[in-house]
Design a protein around this motif. Structure first.
Motif, PDB file in Angstrom:
ATOM      1  N   THR A   1     -69.697  81.213  41.279  1.00 63.27           N
ATOM      2  CA  THR A   1     -70.745  82.134  41.118  1.00 63.27           C
ATOM      3  C   THR A   1     -70.770  83.048  42.275  1.00 63.27           C
ATOM      4  O   THR A   1     -71.028  84.318  42.076  1.00 63.27           O
ATOM      5  CB  THR A   1     -71.897  81.255  41.187  1.00 63.27           C
ATOM      6  N   VAL A   2     -70.452  82.874  43.519  1.00 68.83           N
ATOM      7  CA  VAL A   2     -70.816  83.587  44.674  1.00 68.83           C
ATOM      8  C   VAL A   2     -69.556  84.741  44.812  1.00 68.83           C
ATOM      9  O   VAL A   2     -69.851  85.743  44.784  1.00 68.83           O
ATOM     10  CB  VAL A   2     -70.694  82.784  46.070  1.00 68.83           C
ATOM     11  N   LEU A   3     -68.379  84.123  44.413  1.00 71.94           N
ATOM     12  CA  LEU A   3     -67.354  84.869  44.421  1.00 71.94           C
ATOM     13  C   LEU A   3     -67.260  86.287  43.288  1.00 71.94           C
ATOM     14  O   LEU A   3     -67.029  87.349  43.792  1.00 71.94           O
ATOM     15  CB  LEU A   3     -65.885  84.394  44.409  1.00 71.94           C
ATOM     16  N   VAL A   4     -67.591  85.774  42.042  1.00 70.76           N
ATOM     17  CA  VAL A   4     -67.523  86.771  40.820  1.00 70.76           C
ATOM     18  C   VAL A   4     -68.605  87.765  41.418  1.00 70.76           C
ATOM     19  O   VAL A   4     -68.480  88.892  41.166  1.00 70.76           O
ATOM     20  CB  VAL A   4     -67.763  86.158  39.695  1.00 70.76           C
ATOM     21  N   LEU A   5     -69.669  87.243  41.458  1.00 66.30           N
ATOM     22  CA  LEU A   5     -71.051  87.763  41.844  1.00 66.30           C
ATOM     23  C   LEU A   5     -70.797  89.119  42.821  1.00 66.30           C
ATOM     24  O   LEU A   5     -70.870  90.235  42.775  1.00 66.30           O
ATOM     25  CB  LEU A   5     -72.339  87.164  42.153  1.00 66.30           C
ATOM     26  N   SER A   6     -70.077  88.594  44.054  1.00 70.38           N
ATOM     27  CA  SER A   6     -69.752  89.531  45.226  1.00 70.38           C
ATOM     28  C   SER A   6     -68.730  90.703  45.037  1.00 70.38           C
ATOM     29  O   SER A   6     -68.918  91.964  45.290  1.00 70.38           O
ATOM     30  CB  SER A   6     -69.608  88.598  46.410  1.00 70.38           C
ATOM     31  N   ILE A   7     -67.682  90.008  44.273  1.00 72.88           N
ATOM     32  CA  ILE A   7     -66.639  90.830  43.892  1.00 72.88           C
ATOM     33  C   ILE A   7     -67.146  92.021  43.023  1.00 72.88           C
ATOM     34  O   ILE A   7     -66.992  93.239  43.174  1.00 72.88           O
ATOM     35  CB  ILE A   7     -65.472  90.375  43.238  1.00 72.88           C
ATOM     36  N   ALA A   8     -67.842  91.977  41.906  1.00 71.75           N
ATOM     37  CA  ALA A   8     -68.209  92.715  40.974  1.00 71.75           C
ATOM     38  C   ALA A   8     -69.546  93.482  41.524  1.00 71.75           C
ATOM     39  O   ALA A   8     -69.400  94.857  41.194  1.00 71.75           O
ATOM     40  CB  ALA A   8     -68.814  91.972  39.777  1.00 71.75           C
ATOM     41  N   VAL A   9     -70.496  92.951  42.185  1.00 76.69           N
ATOM     42  CA  VAL A   9     -71.466  93.870  42.546  1.00 76.69           C
ATOM     43  C   VAL A   9     -71.198  94.825  43.602  1.00 76.69           C
ATOM     44  O   VAL A   9     -71.593  96.113  43.904  1.00 76.69           O
ATOM     45  CB  VAL A   9     -72.803  92.861  42.910  1.00 76.69           C
ATOM     46  N   ASP A  10     -70.275  94.513  44.569  1.00 71.99           N
ATOM     47  CA  ASP A  10     -69.907  95.146  45.741  1.00 71.99           C
ATOM     48  C   ASP A  10     -68.962  96.642  45.065  1.00 71.99           C
ATOM     49  O   ASP A  10     -68.947  97.697  45.966  1.00 71.99           O
ATOM     50  CB  ASP A  10     -68.792  94.645  46.608  1.00 71.99           C
ATOM     51  N   ALA A  11     -68.648  96.472  43.786  1.00 68.99           N
ATOM     52  CA  ALA A  11     -67.823  97.545  43.399  1.00 68.99           C
ATOM     53  C   ALA A  11     -68.962  98.802  42.778  1.00 68.99           C
ATOM     54  O   ALA A  11     -68.551  99.544  42.349  1.00 68.99           O
ATOM     55  CB  ALA A  11     -67.027  97.192  42.280  1.00 68.99           C
ATOM     56  N   VAL A  12     -70.159  98.400  42.902  1.00 71.39           N
ATOM     57  CA  VAL A  12     -71.215  99.116  42.258  1.00 71.39           C
ATOM     58  C   VAL A  12     -71.974  99.915  43.363  1.00 71.39           C
ATOM     59  O   VAL A  12     -72.131  99.511  44.291  1.00 71.39           O
ATOM     60  CB  VAL A  12     -72.337  98.202  41.384  1.00 71.39           C
ATOM     61  N   ARG A  13     -72.429 101.028  42.821  1.00 73.72           N
ATOM     62  CA  ARG A  13     -73.134 101.884  43.634  1.00 73.72           C
ATOM     63  C   ARG A  13     -74.514 101.179  44.205  1.00 73.72           C
ATOM     64  O   ARG A  13     -75.221 100.560  43.243  1.00 73.72           O
ATOM     65  CB  ARG A  13     -73.736 103.401  43.238  1.00 73.72           C
ATOM     66  N   PRO A  14     -74.795 101.121  45.418  1.00 72.18           N
ATOM     67  CA  PRO A  14     -75.997 100.451  45.907  1.00 72.18           C
ATOM     68  C   PRO A  14     -77.223 100.567  45.124  1.00 72.18           C
ATOM     69  O   PRO A  14     -77.978  99.548  44.831  1.00 72.18           O
ATOM     70  CB  PRO A  14     -76.167 100.842  47.441  1.00 72.18           C
ATOM     71  N   ALA A  15     -77.763 101.642  44.777  1.00 78.58           N
ATOM     72  CA  ALA A  15     -78.748 101.837  44.038  1.00 78.58           C
ATOM     73  C   ALA A  15     -78.604 101.452  42.627  1.00 78.58           C
ATOM     74  O   ALA A  15     -79.924 101.012  41.913  1.00 78.58           O
ATOM     75  CB  ALA A  15     -79.215 103.365  43.772  1.00 78.58           C
ATOM     76  N   GLU A  16     -77.647 100.874  41.957  1.00 81.01           N
ATOM     77  CA  GLU A  16     -77.666 100.224  40.799  1.00 81.01           C
ATOM     78  C   GLU A  16     -77.416  98.801  40.947  1.00 81.01           C
ATOM     79  O   GLU A  16     -76.949  98.026  39.946  1.00 81.01           O
ATOM     80  CB  GLU A  16     -76.635 100.866  39.957  1.00 81.01           C
ATOM     81  N   ARG A  17     -77.242  98.340  42.242  1.00 82.37           N
ATOM     82  CA  ARG A  17     -76.787  96.630  42.295  1.00 82.37           C
ATOM     83  C   ARG A  17     -77.749  95.891  41.475  1.00 82.37           C
ATOM     84  O   ARG A  17     -77.371  94.825  40.973  1.00 82.37           O
ATOM     85  CB  ARG A  17     -76.663  96.705  43.600  1.00 82.37           C
ATOM     86  N   GLY A  18     -79.064  96.068  41.428  1.00 85.40           N
ATOM     87  CA  GLY A  18     -79.904  95.248  40.966  1.00 85.40           C
ATOM     88  C   GLY A  18     -79.547  95.172  39.561  1.00 85.40           C
ATOM     89  O   GLY A  18     -79.546  94.103  38.927  1.00 85.40           O
ATOM     90  N   VAL A  19     -79.509  96.447  38.784  1.00 81.66           N
ATOM     91  CA  VAL A  19     -79.198  96.159  37.325  1.00 81.66           C
ATOM     92  C   VAL A  19     -77.936  95.653  36.992  1.00 81.66           C
ATOM     93  O   VAL A  19     -77.643  94.941  36.126  1.00 81.66           O
ATOM     94  CB  VAL A  19     -78.786  97.919  36.935  1.00 81.66           C
TER      95      VAL A  19
END
Length: 412
Positions: free
Chosen positions: A118-136
């Motif tokens: 849960t933590v690893l997949v979420l952090s790896i994927a979200v870190d690749a996204v622009r900060p303004a779109e991380r909620g989406v």
């Protein structure tokens, strides 16, 4: 490498992994409970305790993640790859359980692995996204759990009907195989991406002064304690509902097809939950936003007390739409906004530990309620925890508002 839009291949594969991590490995247990009871035996309260065993594994996995990454700071993608692959195999293995203890051991292993994933997949994927779109992006990933629930509901005719005694075994084996395939897919799209340093040794060293600050930040009543408390009580409430809803419907004589459709409706509504919740928390990053979803979820749970299948189904849809994926999504998003970057990983780990603790307590309380007062009261008892979670989230929103007013008055 540069950051990406929330809509990218990595987010898609992460969402498919959450189908397995959340929808299949954790929440499908409640759906399969009637079939498991017929073949393995035991009361619903005893089998519900295996949910506690699952989340004991989840808590241990959460607590082990920090020292594991500290020991291998540059191996986050490798650890994630191994974890997701083993999770799929563990689900396949659980399909061959013929004894209560054997199934309990598999549930423990699955809980441990799903916590890491849960933590690893979420952090790896979200870190690749622009900060303004991380909620989406977080919303898109979490909705994979809703898709998993939708699919398991479609299995109802072969997992609940007495004529299909081994139906739950075939379903779990198929889910595990899907998990292995998706793990390879996620590895393919992330393989060329350089690992991010978000879970560095410095951040996760228990002796580091920043670690002490994390505890002060999350457990101080003037900072994030009420947000973390809300996450804890939500964990207790939602897992009671998802563990005992289907057994309750079966006990009321609801046909397996209709029970499965109600379960699938939660998942279908949850597909919109992830997108709505992500957009909402990006626009209104407040505890009030979280409290709104939890309050509506509390009302949805209370629907089981009306003794009408349609009302129960409507309540389930409300829960799926506004208070299934939303609380974890919004809590993690609020943490990312209000916790220093260098302390985020440790903060997320500690918050997840509180969430897991709530999920351990929930099945115990729910099992006692079922044993003493029946399945209907057991399901309805989750509303108590959801209401407390909503109140705490609302108080956290009040603290945020007061802090903003103070900052404006000081000209900050």
């Amino acid at each position: 490498m540069g950051t990406k839009s929330a809509f990218n291949w990595m987010t898609l594969w992460a969402s498919l992994l959450f189908v397995v991590i959340l929808g299949f490995s954790r929440l499908s247990y409640g759906m399969f409970l009637p079939g498991i009871q017929r073949e393995i035996g035991g009361s619903y309260s005893q089998l519900g305790m295996l949910g506690t065993v699952n989340f004991v594994g989840y808590l241990i996995g959460t607590l082990c993640l920090s020292p594991l990454i500290s020991r291998f700071p540059d191996r986050k993608p490798v650890i994630n790859r191994i974890t997701c692959f083993l999770l799929g195999l563990a689900m396949i293995g659980s399909a061959f359980s013929y004894h209560f203890i054997q199934l309990g051991l598999w549930r423990f292993v699955i809980g441990l692995l799903s916590a890491l994933a849960t933590v690893l997949v979420l952090s790896i994927a979200v870190d690749a996204v622009r900060p303004a779109e991380r909620g989406v992006a977080s919303g898109l990933i979490w909705l994979g759990g809703s898709a998993g629930i939708l699919v398991t509901g479609l299995f109802a005719p072969i997992t609940i009907e007495p004529s299909h005694l081994d139906g739950w075994r075939y379903a779990w084996a198929a889910m595990g195989l899907f998990g292995v395939i998706v793990a390879f897919g996620f590895e393919f799209v992330t393989g060329k991406r350089e690992s991010t340093p978000i879970l560095s040794t410095t951040e996760l060293d228990p002796q580091d002064p920043e670690r002490v600050n994390v505890y002060h930040l999350l457990l101080s009543p003037k900072k994030l304690l009420f947000l973390i408390g809300s996450y804890f009580f939500f964990g207790s409430g939602y897992i009671i509902y998802f563990t005992y809803l289907i057994p309750y419907l079966v006990s009321k004589g609801v046909p397996s097809l209709y029970s499965g459709l109600i379960w699938s409706c939660i998942g279908f509504a949850g597909l919109f939950n992830g997108w709505i919740g992500g957009k909402a928390i990006d626009r209104w990053p407040s505890g009030y936003t979280l409290a709104t979803g939890l309050t509506l979820g509390t009302i949805g749970v209370i629907g089981v007390t009306i003794n009408h299948t349609m009302v129960t189904a409507l309540g389930a849809v409300i829960i799926g739409l506004v208070s299934f994926i939303t609380p974890p999504l919004m809590t993690t998003a609020l943490l990312r906004r209000h916790v220093p970057h260098h302390a985020y990983a440790a903060s997320l780990s500690l918050a997840t530990a509180f969430f897991a603790s709530g999920q351990i307590i929930g099945p115990i309380v729910g099992g006692v309620a079922v044993e003493k007062y029946g399945l209907q009261f057991g399901v309805a008892s989750s509303a108590i925890f959801m209401a407390i979670a909503a109140a705490l989230a609302g108080w956290y929103g009040h603290q945020q508002r007061q802090q903003s007013i103070r900052q404006l008055s000081l000209g900050i």
